[in-house]
Write a protein that holds these residues in place. Structure first.
Motif, PDB file in Angstrom:
ATOM      1  N   LEU A 105      44.102  44.781  45.042  1.00  0.00           N
ATOM      2  CA  LEU A 105      43.885  44.831  43.599  1.00  0.00           C
ATOM      3  C   LEU A 105      43.391  46.198  43.158  1.00  0.00           C
ATOM      4  O   LEU A 105      42.473  46.755  43.763  1.00  0.00           O
ATOM      5  CB  LEU A 105      42.869  43.762  43.177  1.00  0.00           C
ATOM      6  CG  LEU A 105      43.270  42.314  43.423  1.00  0.00           C
ATOM      7  CD1 LEU A 105      42.134  41.381  43.044  1.00  0.00           C
ATOM      8  CD2 LEU A 105      44.526  41.956  42.649  1.00  0.00           C
ATOM      9  N   LEU A 116      45.103  37.417  36.016  1.00  0.00           N
ATOM     10  CA  LEU A 116      46.132  37.656  37.031  1.00  0.00           C
ATOM     11  C   LEU A 116      46.304  36.438  37.935  1.00  0.00           C
ATOM     12  O   LEU A 116      47.434  36.014  38.199  1.00  0.00           O
ATOM     13  CB  LEU A 116      45.773  38.893  37.867  1.00  0.00           C
ATOM     14  CG  LEU A 116      46.727  39.244  39.006  1.00  0.00           C
ATOM     15  CD1 LEU A 116      48.106  39.590  38.471  1.00  0.00           C
ATOM     16  CD2 LEU A 116      46.160  40.404  39.827  1.00  0.00           C
ATOM     17  N   GLU A 160      49.733  43.100  36.900  1.00  0.00           N
ATOM     18  CA  GLU A 160      48.460  43.810  37.030  1.00  0.00           C
ATOM     19  C   GLU A 160      48.383  45.045  36.136  1.00  0.00           C
ATOM     20  O   GLU A 160      47.361  45.275  35.471  1.00  0.00           O
ATOM     21  CB  GLU A 160      48.199  44.211  38.492  1.00  0.00           C
ATOM     22  CG  GLU A 160      46.823  44.794  38.685  1.00  0.00           C
ATOM     23  CD  GLU A 160      46.553  45.242  40.102  1.00  0.00           C
ATOM     24  OE1 GLU A 160      45.384  45.176  40.510  1.00  0.00           O
ATOM     25  OE2 GLU A 160      47.501  45.681  40.796  1.00  0.00           O
TER      26      GLU A 160
END
Length: 168
Positions: A105, A116, A160
């Protein structure tokens, strides 16, 4: 006057949360009685006291510009994934290759991470399974995993990156 306000804040730290708990309790109960109302009021007083003790991170909102496109991309992915999963499940079992991937991430905002994980889980064929303690990796289960690197690239690009603009 200040001491009364201080006492009020200690007893009812979040009036809006108290009212929300009461309203939801009444909506979820099967009957509206005095007892249900009193129980809802008690919950409305107790729940915010415990919630005030939690270490909260407040959502910082950045640009909402990517939101419409993100919603469209997510809805499209849900539609396409439904069809793909249906074909995989109805087809030969030997063609399904499930697997787990650790998704690195870049997003650090916990609200963005929550969004997400929700998008991943809403898309059929993928489920967010765990978040590492340092919030740097997300474990994702995939019903059919051909190319882990490509899947990571798609998630980072499609979900993302826009979320990082929304939740800086």
């Amino acid at each position: 006057m200040s001491s009364k306000l201080s006492l009020y804040k200690r007893v009812i730290p979040s009036p809006s949360l108290s009212v929300t708990v009461l309203v939801f309790w009444l909506l979820m109960s099967d009957s509206f009685t005095v007892g249900q109302f009193v129980l809802g009021m008690l919950l409305g007083l107790v729940v915010p006291l415990f919630a005030a003790r939690l270490d909260r991170e407040f959502a910082r909102i950045g640009s909402l510009r990517p939101l419409p496109k993100l919603i469209c991309v997510t809805l499209w992915d849900i539609l396409v994934s439904n069809i793909r999963v249906a074909l995989q499940v109805l087809g030969p079992e030997r063609r399904i290759h499930p697997g787990f991937i650790w998704l690195p991430l870049d997003i650090a905002n916990i609200h963005g991470i929550a969004a997400l994980t929700s998008m991943i889980t809403l898309t059929p064929g993928t489920v967010s399974a765990a978040l590492s303690d340092d919030r740097r990796y997300l474990l994702v289960h995939v019903l059919h995993l051909d190319d882990p690197d490509e899947l990571v690239r798609q998630i980072k690009q499609r979900y993302e990156a826009p979320l990082m603009e929304i939740f800086p």
